[in-house]
Design a protein around this motif. Structure first.
Motif, PDB file in Angstrom:
ATOM      1  N   ALA A 150      -8.983  29.693 -11.085  1.00 17.36           N
ATOM      2  CA  ALA A 150      -8.176  31.239 -10.954  1.00 17.36           C
ATOM      3  C   ALA A 150      -9.029  32.407 -11.047  1.00 17.36           C
ATOM      4  O   ALA A 150      -9.790  32.165 -11.887  1.00 17.36           O
ATOM      5  CB  ALA A 150      -6.883  30.846 -12.097  1.00 17.36           C
ATOM      6  N   VAL A 151      -8.664  33.217 -10.270  1.00 16.25           N
ATOM      7  CA  VAL A 151      -9.344  34.553 -10.287  1.00 16.25           C
ATOM      8  C   VAL A 151      -9.529  35.142 -11.705  1.00 16.25           C
ATOM      9  O   VAL A 151     -10.782  35.554 -11.778  1.00 16.25           O
ATOM     10  CB  VAL A 151      -8.947  35.592  -9.203  1.00 16.25           C
ATOM     11  N   ARG A 152      -8.520  34.899 -12.346  1.00 21.38           N
ATOM     12  CA  ARG A 152      -8.520  35.747 -13.682  1.00 21.38           C
ATOM     13  C   ARG A 152      -9.745  35.181 -14.474  1.00 21.38           C
ATOM     14  O   ARG A 152      -9.899  35.614 -15.548  1.00 21.38           O
ATOM     15  CB  ARG A 152      -7.197  35.674 -14.598  1.00 21.38           C
ATOM     16  N   CYS A 153      -9.938  33.848 -14.250  1.00 22.18           N
ATOM     17  CA  CYS A 153     -10.868  32.740 -15.113  1.00 22.18           C
ATOM     18  C   CYS A 153     -12.254  32.799 -14.670  1.00 22.18           C
ATOM     19  O   CYS A 153     -13.270  32.309 -15.177  1.00 22.18           O
ATOM     20  CB  CYS A 153     -10.491  31.571 -15.013  1.00 22.18           C
ATOM     21  N   TRP A 154     -12.350  33.487 -13.244  1.00 22.13           N
ATOM     22  CA  TRP A 154     -13.767  33.407 -12.814  1.00 22.13           C
ATOM     23  C   TRP A 154     -14.550  34.947 -13.272  1.00 22.13           C
ATOM     24  O   TRP A 154     -14.198  36.055 -12.838  1.00 22.13           O
ATOM     25  CB  TRP A 154     -13.928  33.513 -11.460  1.00 22.13           C
ATOM     26  N   ARG A 155     -15.611  34.606 -14.334  1.00 21.37           N
ATOM     27  CA  ARG A 155     -15.954  35.733 -15.000  1.00 21.37           C
ATOM     28  C   ARG A 155     -17.430  36.026 -14.624  1.00 21.37           C
ATOM     29  O   ARG A 155     -17.995  36.862 -15.063  1.00 21.37           O
ATOM     30  CB  ARG A 155     -15.846  35.696 -16.576  1.00 21.37           C
ATOM     31  N   GLY A 156     -18.102  35.152 -13.759  1.00 21.91           N
ATOM     32  CA  GLY A 156     -19.473  35.144 -13.508  1.00 21.91           C
ATOM     33  C   GLY A 156     -20.286  35.524 -14.569  1.00 21.91           C
ATOM     34  O   GLY A 156     -20.593  34.613 -15.519  1.00 21.91           O
ATOM     35  N   ASP A 157     -20.942  36.849 -14.834  1.00 23.32           N
ATOM     36  CA  ASP A 157     -21.930  37.052 -16.129  1.00 23.32           C
ATOM     37  C   ASP A 157     -21.324  37.454 -17.260  1.00 23.32           C
ATOM     38  O   ASP A 157     -21.770  37.604 -18.002  1.00 23.32           O
ATOM     39  CB  ASP A 157     -22.774  38.071 -15.373  1.00 23.32           C
ATOM     40  N   ASP A 158     -19.714  37.306 -17.007  1.00 25.48           N
ATOM     41  CA  ASP A 158     -19.009  37.869 -18.426  1.00 25.48           C
ATOM     42  C   ASP A 158     -18.387  36.698 -18.876  1.00 25.48           C
ATOM     43  O   ASP A 158     -16.853  37.041 -19.039  1.00 25.48           O
ATOM     44  CB  ASP A 158     -18.311  39.221 -17.772  1.00 25.48           C
ATOM     45  N   PRO A 159     -18.691  35.587 -19.313  1.00 26.32           N
ATOM     46  CA  PRO A 159     -18.088  34.386 -19.640  1.00 26.32           C
ATOM     47  C   PRO A 159     -17.204  34.710 -20.830  1.00 26.32           C
ATOM     48  O   PRO A 159     -16.236  33.851 -21.080  1.00 26.32           O
ATOM     49  CB  PRO A 159     -19.071  33.467 -19.669  1.00 26.32           C
ATOM     50  N   ALA A 160     -17.569  35.618 -21.646  1.00 27.01           N
ATOM     51  CA  ALA A 160     -16.961  35.667 -22.804  1.00 27.01           C
ATOM     52  C   ALA A 160     -15.184  36.204 -22.674  1.00 27.01           C
ATOM     53  O   ALA A 160     -14.446  35.605 -23.595  1.00 27.01           O
ATOM     54  CB  ALA A 160     -17.346  36.625 -23.911  1.00 27.01           C
ATOM     55  N   ASP A 161     -14.941  36.632 -21.784  1.00 29.87           N
ATOM     56  CA  ASP A 161     -13.789  37.437 -21.471  1.00 29.87           C
ATOM     57  C   ASP A 161     -12.763  36.519 -20.732  1.00 29.87           C
ATOM     58  O   ASP A 161     -12.699  36.905 -19.531  1.00 29.87           O
ATOM     59  CB  ASP A 161     -13.857  38.739 -20.733  1.00 29.87           C
ATOM     60  N   VAL A 162     -12.493  35.276 -21.163  1.00 22.20           N
ATOM     61  CA  VAL A 162     -11.620  34.296 -20.455  1.00 22.20           C
ATOM     62  C   VAL A 162     -10.109  34.760 -20.603  1.00 22.20           C
ATOM     63  O   VAL A 162      -9.752  35.042 -21.646  1.00 22.20           O
ATOM     64  CB  VAL A 162     -12.147  32.789 -20.957  1.00 22.20           C
ATOM     65  N   ARG A 163      -9.508  34.738 -19.464  1.00 24.42           N
ATOM     66  CA  ARG A 163      -8.000  34.959 -19.572  1.00 24.42           C
ATOM     67  C   ARG A 163      -7.179  33.547 -19.431  1.00 24.42           C
ATOM     68  O   ARG A 163      -7.850  32.795 -18.702  1.00 24.42           O
ATOM     69  CB  ARG A 163      -7.723  35.581 -18.262  1.00 24.42           C
ATOM     70  N   ALA A 164      -5.994  33.588 -19.977  1.00 27.58           N
ATOM     71  CA  ALA A 164      -5.415  32.497 -19.953  1.00 27.58           C
ATOM     72  C   ALA A 164      -5.202  32.151 -18.448  1.00 27.58           C
ATOM     73  O   ALA A 164      -4.481  33.217 -17.782  1.00 27.58           O
ATOM     74  CB  ALA A 164      -4.046  32.803 -20.639  1.00 27.58           C
TER      75      ALA A 164
END
Ligand code: SAM
Length: 258
Positions: free
Chosen positions: A230-244
Protein backbone atom coordinates in the motif's frame (compact mmCIF):
# COMPACT_ATOMS: atom_id res chain seq x y z
CA UNK A 1 -1.32 8.98 -31.42
CA UNK A 2 -4.48 8.26 -29.42
CA UNK A 3 -5.30 11.25 -27.26
CA UNK A 4 -7.66 11.92 -24.36
CA UNK A 5 -9.88 13.62 -26.96
CA UNK A 6 -10.27 17.33 -27.66
CA UNK A 7 -10.63 19.76 -24.77
CA UNK A 8 -14.25 19.57 -23.54
CA UNK A 9 -15.16 21.48 -20.34
CA UNK A 10 -18.65 19.87 -20.34
CA UNK A 11 -17.35 16.35 -19.65
CA UNK A 12 -15.41 15.25 -16.55
CA UNK A 13 -11.80 14.47 -17.23
CA UNK A 14 -9.26 12.20 -15.46
CA UNK A 15 -6.56 14.83 -14.92
CA UNK A 16 -8.96 17.55 -13.70
CA UNK A 17 -10.86 15.27 -11.25
CA UNK A 18 -7.47 14.25 -9.86
CA UNK A 19 -6.39 17.89 -9.67
CA UNK A 20 -9.51 18.68 -7.59
CA UNK A 21 -8.74 15.87 -5.14
CA UNK A 22 -5.17 17.14 -4.82
CA UNK A 23 -6.51 20.59 -3.93
CA UNK A 24 -5.67 22.19 -7.32
CA UNK A 25 -7.56 24.90 -9.20
CA UNK A 26 -7.30 23.57 -12.77
CA UNK A 27 -10.75 21.96 -12.84
CA UNK A 28 -14.30 22.79 -13.96
CA UNK A 29 -17.78 22.41 -12.45
CA UNK A 30 -18.30 19.00 -14.16
CA UNK A 31 -15.04 17.70 -12.71
CA UNK A 32 -15.87 18.94 -9.21
CA UNK A 33 -19.35 17.44 -9.48
CA UNK A 34 -17.97 13.99 -10.34
CA UNK A 35 -15.17 14.29 -7.75
CA UNK A 36 -17.71 15.13 -5.03
CA UNK A 37 -20.08 12.36 -6.15
CA UNK A 38 -17.20 9.88 -5.89
CA UNK A 39 -16.31 11.22 -2.44
CA UNK A 40 -19.90 10.58 -1.33
CA UNK A 41 -19.63 6.97 -2.56
CA UNK A 42 -16.05 6.47 -1.53
CA UNK A 43 -14.94 9.05 1.06
CA UNK A 44 -11.27 8.00 0.98
CA UNK A 45 -10.82 8.96 -2.72
CA UNK A 46 -9.18 12.37 -2.22
CA UNK A 47 -7.03 11.11 0.62
CA UNK A 48 -5.94 8.18 -1.55
CA UNK A 49 -4.91 10.61 -4.32
CA UNK A 50 -2.85 12.64 -1.85
CA UNK A 51 -1.28 9.51 -0.35
CA UNK A 52 -0.37 8.32 -3.84
CA UNK A 53 1.24 11.67 -4.57
CA UNK A 54 3.23 11.51 -1.31
CA UNK A 55 4.41 7.99 -2.25
CA UNK A 56 5.48 9.25 -5.68
CA UNK A 57 7.55 11.98 -4.07
CA UNK A 58 9.20 9.52 -1.63
CA UNK A 59 9.93 7.08 -4.47
CA UNK A 60 11.43 9.78 -6.75
CA UNK A 61 13.62 10.99 -3.89
CA UNK A 62 14.72 7.39 -3.19
CA UNK A 63 15.65 6.78 -6.84
CA UNK A 64 17.37 10.16 -7.31
CA UNK A 65 19.41 9.51 -4.14
CA UNK A 66 20.71 6.34 -5.83
CA UNK A 67 22.29 8.38 -8.60
CA UNK A 68 19.60 8.14 -11.29
CA UNK A 69 19.41 11.52 -12.99
CA UNK A 70 16.77 10.93 -15.71
CA UNK A 71 13.01 10.48 -15.23
CA UNK A 72 10.20 9.73 -17.70
CA UNK A 73 6.91 10.48 -15.92
CA UNK A 74 4.08 9.01 -18.03
CA UNK A 75 0.54 10.18 -17.22
CA UNK A 76 2.16 13.02 -15.30
CA UNK A 77 -1.07 14.95 -14.68
CA UNK A 78 -1.59 18.69 -14.23
CA UNK A 79 1.28 20.53 -12.56
CA UNK A 80 0.82 20.58 -8.80
CA UNK A 81 2.89 21.22 -5.69
CA UNK A 82 6.12 19.19 -5.70
CA UNK A 83 6.23 17.72 -9.18
CA UNK A 84 8.73 15.01 -10.13
CA UNK A 85 11.41 17.50 -11.21
CA UNK A 86 11.05 19.52 -7.98
CA UNK A 87 11.83 16.41 -5.93
CA UNK A 88 14.51 14.95 -8.25
CA UNK A 89 16.32 18.28 -8.62
CA UNK A 90 16.25 18.81 -4.86
CA UNK A 91 18.52 15.73 -4.70
CA UNK A 92 20.40 16.36 -7.94
CA UNK A 93 20.07 19.85 -9.49
CA UNK A 94 21.09 18.39 -12.89
CA UNK A 95 18.30 15.79 -12.97
CA UNK A 96 16.30 15.77 -16.22
CA UNK A 97 12.60 14.98 -16.43
CA UNK A 98 10.34 14.25 -19.41
CA UNK A 99 6.66 14.64 -18.57
CA UNK A 100 4.33 12.66 -20.88
CA UNK A 101 0.52 12.76 -20.99
CA UNK A 102 -2.19 12.26 -23.61
CA UNK A 103 -4.41 15.09 -22.35
CA UNK A 104 -3.97 18.30 -24.40
CA UNK A 105 -4.83 20.43 -21.33
CA UNK A 106 -2.10 18.73 -19.28
CA UNK A 107 0.38 19.31 -22.11
CA UNK A 108 -0.59 22.99 -22.46
CA UNK A 109 -0.38 23.64 -18.69
CA UNK A 110 2.83 21.64 -18.45
CA UNK A 111 4.41 23.62 -21.26
CA UNK A 112 3.47 26.96 -19.77
CA UNK A 113 4.37 26.11 -16.16
CA UNK A 114 6.96 23.33 -16.17
CA UNK A 115 8.83 23.45 -19.45
CA UNK A 116 10.37 26.79 -18.41
CA UNK A 117 12.24 24.95 -15.67
CA UNK A 118 15.73 23.80 -16.59
CA UNK A 119 15.99 20.08 -17.28
CA UNK A 120 12.29 19.61 -18.10
CA UNK A 121 10.46 18.73 -21.32
CA UNK A 122 6.73 18.10 -21.76
CA UNK A 123 5.84 15.59 -24.46
CA UNK A 124 2.42 14.44 -25.71
CA UNK A 125 2.19 10.65 -25.71
CA UNK A 126 -0.15 7.73 -25.03
CA UNK A 127 0.93 5.08 -22.51
CA UNK A 128 -0.90 2.47 -24.61
CA UNK A 129 1.72 3.09 -27.30
CA UNK A 130 4.95 2.97 -25.24
CA UNK A 131 7.22 2.47 -28.25
CA UNK A 132 6.06 5.81 -29.70
CA UNK A 133 6.83 7.50 -26.39
CA UNK A 134 10.30 5.95 -26.26
CA UNK A 135 11.09 6.99 -29.84
CA UNK A 136 9.68 10.52 -29.57
CA UNK A 137 12.38 12.93 -30.83
CA UNK A 138 11.86 15.49 -28.03
CA UNK A 139 12.14 12.76 -25.42
CA UNK A 140 15.20 11.03 -26.87
CA UNK A 141 17.00 14.37 -27.17
CA UNK A 142 16.40 14.93 -23.46
CA UNK A 143 16.77 11.44 -21.97
CA UNK A 144 19.51 8.99 -22.91
CA UNK A 145 18.08 5.49 -22.40
CA UNK A 146 21.62 4.07 -22.48
CA UNK A 147 22.03 5.67 -19.04
CA UNK A 148 20.04 4.63 -15.91
CA UNK A 149 16.56 6.10 -16.16
CA UNK A 150 13.50 6.00 -13.93
CA UNK A 151 10.17 5.38 -15.66
CA UNK A 152 7.13 6.46 -13.65
CA UNK A 153 3.66 4.99 -14.25
CA UNK A 154 1.84 6.54 -11.30
CA UNK A 155 -1.95 6.17 -11.10
CA UNK A 156 -2.29 5.39 -14.80
CA UNK A 157 -2.16 1.60 -15.37
CA UNK A 158 -5.61 1.09 -13.80
CA UNK A 159 -6.99 2.60 -17.02
CA UNK A 160 -5.82 -0.57 -18.84
CA UNK A 161 -6.68 -4.24 -18.42
CA UNK A 162 -4.06 -6.25 -16.51
CA UNK A 163 -2.64 -7.98 -19.61
CA UNK A 164 -2.30 -4.65 -21.44
CA UNK A 165 -0.78 -2.96 -18.39
CA UNK A 166 1.78 -5.79 -18.12
CA UNK A 167 2.67 -5.42 -21.82
CA UNK A 168 3.07 -1.66 -21.45
CA UNK A 169 5.40 -2.06 -18.45
CA UNK A 170 7.41 -4.75 -20.25
CA UNK A 171 8.16 -2.40 -23.18
CA UNK A 172 9.57 0.19 -20.78
CA UNK A 173 11.53 -2.47 -18.86
CA UNK A 174 13.03 -3.82 -22.08
CA UNK A 175 14.16 -0.31 -23.11
CA UNK A 176 15.74 0.51 -19.73
CA UNK A 177 19.48 0.09 -19.14
CA UNK A 178 20.91 -1.73 -16.08
CA UNK A 179 20.55 0.32 -12.89
CA UNK A 180 17.26 1.84 -14.10
CA UNK A 181 14.10 1.96 -11.97
CA UNK A 182 10.37 1.55 -12.61
CA UNK A 183 7.85 3.18 -10.25
CA UNK A 184 4.23 1.97 -10.53
CA UNK A 185 1.08 2.69 -8.55
CA UNK A 186 -2.52 1.65 -9.22
CA UNK A 187 -5.83 2.25 -7.47
CA UNK A 188 -7.03 -0.69 -5.39
CA UNK A 189 -9.52 -1.71 -2.75
CA UNK A 190 -11.72 -4.53 -1.56
CA UNK A 191 -13.76 -5.81 -4.57
CA UNK A 192 -17.02 -4.15 -3.42
CA UNK A 193 -15.39 -0.77 -2.80
CA UNK A 194 -13.44 -0.96 -6.06
CA UNK A 195 -16.48 -1.91 -8.14
CA UNK A 196 -18.66 0.82 -6.66
CA UNK A 197 -15.96 3.37 -7.38
CA UNK A 198 -15.31 2.10 -10.91
CA UNK A 199 -19.00 2.17 -11.86
CA UNK A 200 -19.42 5.76 -10.66
CA UNK A 201 -16.19 7.00 -12.30
CA UNK A 202 -17.46 8.27 -15.63
CA UNK A 203 -14.24 10.01 -16.73
CA UNK A 204 -12.72 6.69 -17.94
CA UNK A 205 -13.00 2.93 -17.57
CA UNK A 206 -11.17 1.68 -14.46
CA UNK A 207 -9.67 -1.79 -14.02
CA UNK A 208 -8.86 -2.80 -10.45
CA UNK A 209 -5.63 -4.85 -10.38
CA UNK A 210 -4.85 -7.24 -7.58
CA UNK A 211 -1.58 -7.19 -5.64
CA UNK A 212 -0.49 -10.34 -7.53
CA UNK A 213 -1.30 -8.76 -10.90
CA UNK A 214 0.65 -5.63 -10.00
CA UNK A 215 3.64 -7.79 -8.98
CA UNK A 216 3.73 -9.28 -12.48
CA UNK A 217 3.96 -5.80 -14.08
CA UNK A 218 7.53 -5.58 -12.73
CA UNK A 219 8.70 -8.63 -14.73
CA UNK A 220 12.12 -9.72 -13.46
CA UNK A 221 13.07 -6.41 -11.87
CA UNK A 222 14.31 -6.54 -8.27
CA UNK A 223 11.65 -4.99 -6.05
CA UNK A 224 12.87 -2.44 -3.52
CA UNK A 225 11.71 -3.43 0.03
CA UNK A 226 8.93 -3.81 1.06
CA UNK A 227 7.97 -4.97 -2.46
CA UNK A 228 4.41 -4.41 -3.68
CA UNK A 229 2.66 -2.55 -0.86
CA UNK A 230 0.00 0.00 0.00
CA UNK A 231 1.38 3.46 -0.82
CA UNK A 232 1.11 4.48 2.84
CA UNK A 233 3.41 1.59 3.75
CA UNK A 234 6.12 2.20 1.12
CA UNK A 235 8.58 4.33 3.05
CA UNK A 236 11.81 3.95 1.02
CA UNK A 237 14.56 5.29 3.22
CA UNK A 238 12.21 6.08 6.09
CA UNK A 239 11.12 2.62 7.26
CA UNK A 240 10.51 3.72 10.84
CA UNK A 241 7.39 5.64 9.87
CA UNK A 242 5.12 2.70 8.97
CA UNK A 243 1.38 3.38 8.64
CA UNK A 244 -1.47 0.98 9.28
CA UNK A 245 -2.69 -0.57 6.00
CA UNK A 246 -6.34 -0.21 4.93
CA UNK A 247 -8.15 -1.87 2.04
CA UNK A 248 -8.95 1.27 0.00
CA UNK A 249 -5.53 2.38 -1.11
CA UNK A 250 -3.22 2.77 -4.02
CA UNK A 251 -0.88 -0.19 -4.35
CA UNK A 252 2.65 0.51 -5.46
CA UNK A 253 6.08 -0.88 -6.10
CA UNK A 254 9.54 0.27 -7.15
CA UNK A 255 11.63 -2.11 -9.26
CA UNK A 256 15.30 -1.95 -10.23
CA UNK A 257 16.84 -3.49 -13.33
CA UNK A 258 19.93 -5.53 -12.55
C1 SAM B 1 -4.91 9.96 -11.99
S1 SAM B 1 -3.88 11.05 -12.88
C2 SAM B 1 -2.27 10.73 -12.14
C3 SAM B 1 -1.34 11.91 -12.25
C4 SAM B 1 0.05 11.66 -11.65
N1 SAM B 1 0.73 10.58 -12.34
C5 SAM B 1 -0.01 11.34 -10.17
O1 SAM B 1 0.24 10.18 -9.80
O2 SAM B 1 -0.31 12.24 -9.37
C6 SAM B 1 -3.74 10.15 -14.43
C7 SAM B 1 -3.06 10.93 -15.53
O3 SAM B 1 -2.84 10.01 -16.62
C8 SAM B 1 -3.21 10.63 -17.83
N2 SAM B 1 -3.60 9.58 -18.76
C9 SAM B 1 -4.73 8.81 -18.74
N3 SAM B 1 -4.72 7.94 -19.75
C10 SAM B 1 -3.55 8.15 -20.43
C11 SAM B 1 -2.96 7.56 -21.57
N4 SAM B 1 -3.57 6.58 -22.24
N5 SAM B 1 -1.75 8.00 -21.98
C12 SAM B 1 -1.13 9.01 -21.31
N6 SAM B 1 -1.64 9.63 -20.23
C13 SAM B 1 -2.84 9.20 -19.80
C14 SAM B 1 -4.34 11.58 -17.47
O4 SAM B 1 -4.47 12.61 -18.42
C15 SAM B 1 -3.89 12.08 -16.11
O5 SAM B 1 -3.08 13.22 -16.25
Amino acid sequence: MRGAGPFDPTRPNIARVWDYWLGGKDNYAVDRELAEKLLAIHPASAQMARENRAFLQRAVRYVAARGVGQFIDVGAGLPTALNTHDVAQDVNPDARVAYVDNDPVVIAHGRSLLARSPGVVVVPGDVRDPRSILSDAALTEHVDLAEPTCVILSAILHFSEAATARDIASVFIEAMSPGSYLIISVGSGAPREGNRFASAYTAARIHIHSRDELSTFFGDLDLVPPGVAAVRCWRGDDPADVRAPRSATFLCGVGRKR
